[in-house]
Write a protein that holds these residues in place. Structure first.
Motif, PDB file in Angstrom:
ATOM      1  N   ARG A  16       0.865  -1.183  -0.014  1.00 15.87           N
ATOM      2  CA  ARG A  16       0.039   0.058  -0.042  1.00 15.87           C
ATOM      3  C   ARG A  16       1.038   1.277   0.049  1.00 15.87           C
ATOM      4  NH1 ARG A  16      -0.422   2.283   5.671  1.00 15.87           N
ATOM      5  NH2 ARG A  16       0.544   0.929   6.805  1.00 15.87           N
ATOM      6  N   ILE A  17       0.143   2.460  -0.116  1.00 14.40           N
ATOM      7  CA  ILE A  17       0.942   3.765  -0.297  1.00 14.40           C
ATOM      8  C   ILE A  17       0.685   4.365   1.347  1.00 14.40           C
ATOM      9  CG2 ILE A  17       1.169   5.839  -1.268  1.00 14.40           C
ATOM     10  CD1 ILE A  17       2.185   3.802  -3.009  1.00 14.40           C
ATOM     11  N   LEU A  18       1.532   4.666   1.899  1.00 10.95           N
ATOM     12  CA  LEU A  18       1.466   5.497   3.300  1.00 10.95           C
ATOM     13  C   LEU A  18       1.388   6.908   3.058  1.00 10.95           C
ATOM     14  CD1 LEU A  18       1.498   5.612   6.439  1.00 10.95           C
ATOM     15  CD2 LEU A  18       3.889   5.332   6.352  1.00 10.95           C
ATOM     16  N   GLU A  19       0.479   7.273   3.167  1.00 12.98           N
ATOM     17  CA  GLU A  19       0.080   8.874   2.688  1.00 12.98           C
ATOM     18  C   GLU A  19       0.836   9.734   3.687  1.00 12.98           C
ATOM     19  OE1 GLU A  19      -0.870   9.918  -0.391  1.00 12.98           O
ATOM     20  OE2 GLU A  19      -2.058   7.715  -0.856  1.00 12.98           O
ATOM     21  N   VAL A  20       1.629  10.753   3.103  1.00 17.11           N
ATOM     22  CA  VAL A  20       2.223  11.857   3.887  1.00 17.11           C
ATOM     23  C   VAL A  20       1.473  13.193   3.167  1.00 17.11           C
ATOM     24  CG1 VAL A  20       4.091  13.237   4.388  1.00 17.11           C
ATOM     25  CG2 VAL A  20       4.244  10.719   4.284  1.00 17.11           C
ATOM     26  N   PRO A  21       0.138  13.722   3.879  1.00 18.34           N
ATOM     27  CA  PRO A  21      -0.697  14.871   3.322  1.00 18.34           C
ATOM     28  C   PRO A  21       0.311  15.954   3.297  1.00 18.34           C
ATOM     29  CG  PRO A  21      -1.812  13.546   5.197  1.00 18.34           C
ATOM     30  CD  PRO A  21      -0.162  13.236   5.370  1.00 18.34           C
ATOM     31  N   ALA A  22      -0.300  16.755   2.256  1.00 18.34           N
ATOM     32  CA  ALA A  22       0.376  18.265   2.313  1.00 18.34           C
ATOM     33  C   ALA A  22       0.149  18.955   3.369  1.00 18.34           C
ATOM     34  CB  ALA A  22      -0.188  18.913   0.729  1.00 18.34           C
ATOM     35  N   ALA A  23       1.084  19.885   3.773  1.00 16.72           N
ATOM     36  CA  ALA A  23       0.862  20.536   5.098  1.00 16.72           C
ATOM     37  C   ALA A  23       1.767  21.703   4.981  1.00 16.72           C
ATOM     38  CB  ALA A  23       1.000  19.720   6.386  1.00 16.72           C
ATOM     39  N   GLY A  29       3.730  10.097  -0.978  1.00 13.70           N
ATOM     40  CA  GLY A  29       3.375   8.769  -0.337  1.00 13.70           C
ATOM     41  C   GLY A  29       4.666   7.840  -0.235  1.00 13.70           C
ATOM     42  N   ILE A  30       4.556   6.614   0.564  1.00 10.64           N
ATOM     43  CA  ILE A  30       5.708   6.042   0.754  1.00 10.64           C
ATOM     44  C   ILE A  30       5.199   4.523   0.618  1.00 10.64           C
ATOM     45  CG2 ILE A  30       7.143   5.113   2.638  1.00 10.64           C
ATOM     46  CD1 ILE A  30       6.709   7.687   4.313  1.00 10.64           C
ATOM     47  N   PRO A  31       5.802   3.780  -0.496  1.00 13.12           N
ATOM     48  CA  PRO A  31       5.220   2.428  -0.747  1.00 13.12           C
ATOM     49  C   PRO A  31       5.962   1.794   0.349  1.00 13.12           C
ATOM     50  CG  PRO A  31       6.832   3.549  -2.679  1.00 13.12           C
ATOM     51  CD  PRO A  31       6.802   4.403  -1.410  1.00 13.12           C
ATOM     52  N   ILE A  32       4.898   0.843   0.738  1.00 12.93           N
ATOM     53  CA  ILE A  32       5.169  -0.086   1.659  1.00 12.93           C
ATOM     54  C   ILE A  32       4.522  -1.399   1.609  1.00 12.93           C
ATOM     55  CG2 ILE A  32       4.354  -0.709   4.238  1.00 12.93           C
ATOM     56  CD1 ILE A  32       4.873   2.075   5.022  1.00 12.93           C
ATOM     57  N   THR A  33       5.247  -2.488   1.850  1.00 13.16           N
ATOM     58  CA  THR A  33       4.793  -3.971   1.878  1.00 13.16           C
ATOM     59  C   THR A  33       5.033  -4.501   3.177  1.00 13.16           C
ATOM     60  OG1 THR A  33       5.490  -4.073  -0.543  1.00 13.16           O
ATOM     61  CG2 THR A  33       5.288  -6.271   0.807  1.00 13.16           C
ATOM     62  N   VAL A  34       3.927  -5.371   3.460  1.00 16.37           N
ATOM     63  CA  VAL A  34       4.339  -6.025   4.758  1.00 16.37           C
ATOM     64  C   VAL A  34       3.776  -7.484   4.430  1.00 16.37           C
ATOM     65  CG1 VAL A  34       2.836  -6.652   6.905  1.00 16.37           C
ATOM     66  CG2 VAL A  34       2.909  -4.545   5.980  1.00 16.37           C
ATOM     67  N   ILE A  35       4.803  -8.432   4.716  1.00 16.42           N
ATOM     68  CA  ILE A  35       4.795  -9.724   4.428  1.00 16.42           C
ATOM     69  C   ILE A  35       4.320 -10.581   5.792  1.00 16.42           C
ATOM     70  CG2 ILE A  35       5.976 -11.768   3.450  1.00 16.42           C
ATOM     71  CD1 ILE A  35       7.871  -9.805   2.023  1.00 16.42           C
ATOM     72  N   ARG A  36       3.368 -10.932   5.795  1.00 14.72           N
ATOM     73  CA  ARG A  36       2.886 -11.528   7.201  1.00 14.72           C
ATOM     74  C   ARG A  36       3.243 -13.144   7.280  1.00 14.72           C
ATOM     75  NH1 ARG A  36      -1.708  -8.916   7.619  1.00 14.72           N
ATOM     76  NH2 ARG A  36      -2.733 -10.499   6.640  1.00 14.72           N
ATOM     77  N   GLY A  37       4.038 -13.680   8.054  1.00 16.90           N
ATOM     78  CA  GLY A  37       4.247 -14.981   8.133  1.00 16.90           C
ATOM     79  C   GLY A  37       3.066 -15.870   8.577  1.00 16.90           C
ATOM     80  N   SER A  38       3.474 -16.992   8.329  1.00 19.74           N
ATOM     81  CA  SER A  38       2.323 -17.951   8.953  1.00 19.74           C
ATOM     82  C   SER A  38       2.552 -18.603  10.293  1.00 19.74           C
ATOM     83  CB  SER A  38       2.449 -19.479   7.729  1.00 19.74           C
ATOM     84  OG  SER A  38       3.624 -20.036   8.275  1.00 19.74           O
ATOM     85  N   ARG A  39       3.548 -18.227  10.826  1.00 21.12           N
ATOM     86  CA  ARG A  39       3.916 -18.392  12.155  1.00 21.12           C
ATOM     87  C   ARG A  39       4.516 -17.235  12.848  1.00 21.12           C
ATOM     88  NH1 ARG A  39       5.917 -22.497   9.085  1.00 21.12           N
ATOM     89  NH2 ARG A  39       8.092 -21.264   8.835  1.00 21.12           N
ATOM     90  N   PRO A  40       4.331 -17.278  14.516  1.00 21.54           N
ATOM     91  CA  PRO A  40       4.639 -16.223  15.133  1.00 21.54           C
ATOM     92  C   PRO A  40       6.135 -15.818  15.193  1.00 21.54           C
ATOM     93  CG  PRO A  40       3.556 -17.901  16.517  1.00 21.54           C
ATOM     94  CD  PRO A  40       3.455 -18.421  15.273  1.00 21.54           C
ATOM     95  N   GLY A  41       6.415 -14.511  15.436  1.00 27.54           N
ATOM     96  CA  GLY A  41       8.147 -14.212  15.262  1.00 27.54           C
ATOM     97  C   GLY A  41       8.107 -12.945  15.361  1.00 27.54           C
ATOM     98  N   PRO A  42       9.609 -12.164  15.229  1.00 25.65           N
ATOM     99  CA  PRO A  42       9.482 -10.996  15.422  1.00 25.65           C
ATOM    100  C   PRO A  42       9.093 -10.088  13.946  1.00 25.65           C
ATOM    101  CG  PRO A  42      11.555 -12.028  15.198  1.00 25.65           C
ATOM    102  CD  PRO A  42      10.453 -13.333  15.090  1.00 25.65           C
TER     103      PRO A  42
END
Ligand code: ZN
Length: 328
Positions: A16-23, A29-42
């Motif tokens: 997804r794109i993490l939006e940094v709004p104008a101010a 925008g900051i492109p981010i990927t989250v890879i969520r594993g199948s087991r618990p961990g750090p």
């Protein structure tokens, strides 16, 4: 230290794109990927593009996104693909084309600041705070000719220092700059990796690549390093073995320019130089030599600025004394 990722969420890759709004100035925008594993961990954060002209880290994260199978992952990886989009698209070295600030000197950022400060704030809140470990991925900037190395921060906290040293050996780049001079106040951490460390999260800064290039060797060195860290943190079963031994650069000296003008570098990166060796000379804009820059110690050139523009006070080179273990 380890945060369990919720068992209720299925293994997945989400971008997804993490939006940094104008101010006050432009948003981004900051492109981010989250890879969520199948087991618990750090939770491991991988951050590329704090400097937008540093390409191998950005390309390495694209490659890693395609390589890591969530079904075989324990814990979670959060990738920041390109932290400093204004600098990346604007092709600027060190500084944002919008506010003139160096993103990697404004952490932890401000919600009501300029765009670089708001980017730092968003990454601090959304990426660093939820992480257990952070890798800040860099290379020589567009003007820096650099041999690969990493920064190993030394904090004086034995448990933290041990955890950082583990990350360093697991990443596998065998030249290690020992850095004892980073800020200790989380409200004035300045650097991305120091933001993590001052909040109790082991982190390191990686340098692989230089001069605006996107060479395969520099990209793959980062890819392999991340796989080594994933194995070390037991987030993946397999991966490269940790280094048996490293070369520590301790002390190191960043030599800055005494003048503004045109830089003529006189040494190569990875060259051994004696104390007093001429690293570069600087001319005025007509060709008259106005300054010389010499090495303050016997050591190895980690990087040298190798393009003509130079401004008084900016780095010209970094030289470090190699040894087999850090100084006590
Ligand atoms: Zn950088």
């Amino acid at each position: 230290m380890t945060r369990e990722s919720g068992p209720e969420q299925p293994a997945a890759i989400e971008s997804r794109i993490l939006e940094v709004p104008a101010a006050g100035d432009t948003g981004t925008g900051i492109p981010i990927t989250v890879i969520r594993g199948s087991r618990p961990g750090p939770v491991l954060a991988l951050i590329a593009g704090n400097h937008g002209y540093e390409y191998p880290p950005i390309l390495a994260l694209q490659r890693l996104r395609g390589q890591i199978d969530p079904a075989e992952l324990s814990g979670r990886i959060v990738m920041v693909h390109t932290a400093n989009m204004p600098s990346f698209l604007g092709r600027t070295v060190y500084f944002s084309p919008v506010d003139g600030k160096n993103l990697n000197r404004v952490y932890p950022g401000r919600i009501d600041g300029t765009v670089s400060e708001r980017i730092a704030y968003a990454i601090t809140k959304e990426v660093i705070e939820p992480a257990d470990y952070v890798l800040d991925l860099h290379c020589g900037d567009g003007n820096e000719w650099l041999r690969p190395y990493v920064y190993q921060n030394v904090t004086g906290n034995a448990a933290m220092d041990h955890s950082i040293a583990r990350l360093v050996m697991a990443f596998g780049i065998d030249h290690v700059v020992v850095d004892r001079d980073r800020p200790t106040d989380p409200a004035r951490s300045l650097y991305c990796s120091t933001t993590a460390i001052t909040s109790g999260k082991p982190a390191m800064t990686v340098e692989s690549g230089s001069m605006g290039m996107s060479d395969e060797e520099s990209v793959e060195r980062i890819v392999n390093g991340v796989h080594g860290v994933l194995r070390e943190l037991r987030m993946k079963e397999h991966g490269p073995e940790p280094l048996p031994q490293a070369v520590y650069l301790d002390p190191t000296a960043v030599v800055t320019s005494p003048e503004t003008g045109i830089l003529y570098s006189q040494v190569e990166c990875d060259q051994t130089v004696p104390k007093g060796a001429l690293l570069a000379h600087i001319t005025d804009f007509f060709g008259k030599t106005i300054a010389e820059v010499r090495s303050p110690l016997d050591g190895l050139v980690l990087y040298i600025v190798a393009t003509p523009p130079i401004t008084k006070g900016q780095p010209v080179a970094c030289v470090g004394v190699p040894r087999s273990s850090p100084r006590l």
